[in-house]
Enzyme design. Sequence first.
Site, PDB file in Angstrom:
ATOM      1  N   GLN A   1       0.837  -1.201   0.000  1.00 53.78           N
ATOM      2  CA  GLN A   1       0.000   0.000   0.000  1.00 53.78           C
ATOM      3  C   GLN A   1       0.873   1.253   0.000  1.00 53.78           C
ATOM      4  O   GLN A   1       1.675   1.433   0.910  1.00 53.78           O
ATOM      5  CB  GLN A   1      -0.882  -0.027   1.259  1.00 53.78           C
ATOM      6  CG  GLN A   1      -1.748   1.195   1.464  1.00 53.78           C
ATOM      7  CD  GLN A   1      -2.305   1.248   2.885  1.00 53.78           C
ATOM      8  OE1 GLN A   1      -1.727   0.678   3.806  1.00 53.78           O
ATOM      9  NE2 GLN A   1      -3.421   1.929   3.060  1.00 53.78           N
TER      10      GLN A   1
ATOM     11  N   GLU B   1      -9.690  -1.527   5.737  1.00 50.88           N
ATOM     12  CA  GLU B   1      -8.493  -1.679   6.564  1.00 50.88           C
ATOM     13  C   GLU B   1      -8.860  -1.688   8.043  1.00 50.88           C
ATOM     14  O   GLU B   1      -8.259  -2.387   8.845  1.00 50.88           O
ATOM     15  CB  GLU B   1      -7.520  -0.526   6.274  1.00 50.88           C
ATOM     16  CG  GLU B   1      -6.238  -0.592   7.099  1.00 50.88           C
ATOM     17  CD  GLU B   1      -5.213   0.461   6.685  1.00 50.88           C
ATOM     18  OE1 GLU B   1      -5.621   1.477   6.079  1.00 50.88           O
ATOM     19  OE2 GLU B   1      -4.034   0.259   6.975  1.00 50.88           O
TER      20      GLU B   1
ATOM     21  N   GLU C   1      -5.538   8.412  17.660  1.00 50.39           N
ATOM     22  CA  GLU C   1      -6.095   9.765  17.768  1.00 50.39           C
ATOM     23  C   GLU C   1      -7.038  10.050  16.597  1.00 50.39           C
ATOM     24  O   GLU C   1      -8.105  10.635  16.772  1.00 50.39           O
ATOM     25  CB  GLU C   1      -4.955  10.794  17.819  1.00 50.39           C
ATOM     26  CG  GLU C   1      -4.137  10.753  19.110  1.00 50.39           C
ATOM     27  CD  GLU C   1      -3.319   9.473  19.301  1.00 50.39           C
ATOM     28  OE1 GLU C   1      -2.841   8.907  18.281  1.00 50.39           O
ATOM     29  OE2 GLU C   1      -3.157   9.029  20.451  1.00 50.39           O
TER      30      GLU C   1
END
Lengths: 380, 414
Positions: free
Chosen positions: B133, B253, B397
């Site tokens: 990726q 993902e 986060e």
Amino acid sequence: MSQPNNFGFGEEEQMLADAAARYFAEQLPVDQLHKLVADNPDPHRDKHSPWAEAQWREMVELGWTQLAVPEDAGGLGMPAVGVAGLMEQAGRAAFPGPLLSTLCSTYVLAHCNGEGAVAAFEAIIEGHAITLAMTDQYGSWNAADTDVSYADGSLNGTACFVQDANRSDSFIVSARGPNGIGLYWVSKGAAGVAIACDAIVDLTRDQARVSFSDVSAVELSAQGTGQEVLDSARPALLMLLAADMVGAAEWQLQTTVEYAGTREQFGHSLGFFQAVKHPLVDLMIMIDHAKSLVYNAACALDTEPENALQFALMAQSAACDAAAYGCSRSVQYHGGIGFTWECYVHLYFKRQKHSEMWLGDGAYQREQLAQLLIEDRSIA
Amino acid sequence: MNDARKDTQEQADFRQYCRDWLNANAPEPPQVRLPQTPLEIMTTEQMDYLRPWQKAAHEAGLVGADYPEDCGGGGRNDCQRIANQEMHAHGTPFFPNVIGLGMAAPTVFHHGSEELKRELLPGLLSGEDIWCQGFSEPGAGSDLASVQTFAERDGDNWVINGHKVWTSLAHFAEWMILLLRTDKSDKYNGLTYFVVPIRSALGNGVTVRPLIKITGETGFNEVIFEHLVVHDRYRLDDVGKGWQVAMTTLLHERGAGTLVTPTAGGMRNTKGESTSRAAMASALIALATKAHRNGKLASEDPVIRDKLMSLFIRQEGLRQSQRRAQVQALTDHPMRIPLQGKLLMTEIQQESAALALEIEGMASSLYLADENAPESGKWPLSYMNSFGMTIAAGTSEVQRNILGERVLGLAKSK
């Protein structure tokens, strides 16, 4: 045995939960609740707390108070997972009435063999509220600790921290006799019963010391069997309280999220700032864990009772954590207004702090769980 | 088996078929040490063990069960999850082409031309072609849409220049999914998504260089593009639609996509220890009943006990939440639980490893090459590696931003 994928939460359970959510939204919205229970802020106000007696009567009519009474005792015999759904909604409404106490008593009675249990079930079906008088002066969470003694057919001593004592019609009393703990059923109006109200922080609850002086009592569970009964009922009690706390925590989350979406400072709504956003996400996650563990524990009560205790301990530990965090974040993020009596968050703050302690806090549940998983090696 | 309760007839038949096939064909544990996740595959020996396993599972229909037959799939209806359950229950090795299966395949499937799907998906599903990726760059991490690697149009071709980083498996990969800038004047609408053959271009426009991780091991790479020429047929969806295509990749993902990713695992190592996450809490309890602390067993220390149980409860809570996510009546927002998955799995794994170090005490200072290291230094390695998981695929986060904005409806952070 194994659990069904959907926790056994079927159409009937969903209808009940939906009906309860609608009922509380219409009959006891938070502004009305506040008017009812928070009318007098004076810390030295009368110890007798106002409660939703009219709504309790309606719940009796709706059959909710006898949901958990087994069918062969004439009740509705609702699976525990359905009762959890009702309790979650009652917690979300911070319902001030003896629903939790009566449902807890129902699960204790279900493990009693004495003749009295049949009569007690009948009383619940007739609309009586029953509560548990099983805690000693130190607030011990151990079922074996009681300051009430039983001898020659009568009770003497004092049960402390009795929930809904004034709102209930009778008590299930845990008392020690020469041969161990037994459980006894006592009417509130029986000769020798004295109720001394506690002045408590929580505005939605009622608590008292209940003293017994030569009170004659109906046996529910014989001397020496009482602790086993309380131990057997413990998973259900923990699950019900945790469901109440999950509902209340969800109210704290949604109310705080709404406020964080409207209140603006520094040119942004509060929720824009990650110092507010991320903790609210963490609170949501804690609630989700607790809620999932509550339904898992309830489903275990219905389908794999041998694992119900460890799942209920997990649920209550998670519910305590979510409640504690929900309390601190809901007041903190409401800022100055959150620190005042007029802001509704204090109702839930106080209820949750009370709930966290009633059947043992999170650390206590985890130690109980550790004894099961580390010493007994009984991982489900 | 719990999982079998709600099977359709097709699923029930397929489940039985998977069981029979696995009983006869699941591979023996390898002679080489396997890494903890497929993203850390380093050596050709490891790859030579894992690739034939994926190929065999694909040929048997356990990989790509729900993809159409002309794309190399099994043409079944919601059967991949059945195969996954059976492969985990059986304790098989994991699949090496993890980025291909989890991210590239659903992206190509949803956004590629029919021709491209038929060309690329069979080799991807069989593991013959390993995929990697190309998203992050030195200057574009959490702010992914600021990628600068540029594709300039040249007739039927595109010419690519730039620098991608943290590229796991690039040293084995034939193909790369690649998010590129095609317009410098528009941050989000200036992105276009490509699939690019990189192995054939090594030394001819593509350079793959290993990066050394915090653990001292390699496993991921940087990839540099210098005038790499790629035909326009390898573009997915329209020019300027790269961000939307990337969202499909990211959703899968993070385990919240529409297509179920083929996964396998749960294999015990040669010492008989389970390598799956589900067994981690039990492993920690076992560790605590051996380690000493303050004159007694660590498992008798009240602080350790509390931490162990907290972790155990969080793990069970996640498991039960994933179960509850399937029960509509017990969920409000449909993405509330699915979007928590990546965040929680990686953070729980990290806390588990941190607690293991605490339980091991001084012995946690011993690393891979020390003959006295408990469990061959597994826990310090796990703890360090766990940060790869809380940083990759959207940091914790960023995940909290997504949950706060998409589920709770809080104002979007800039």
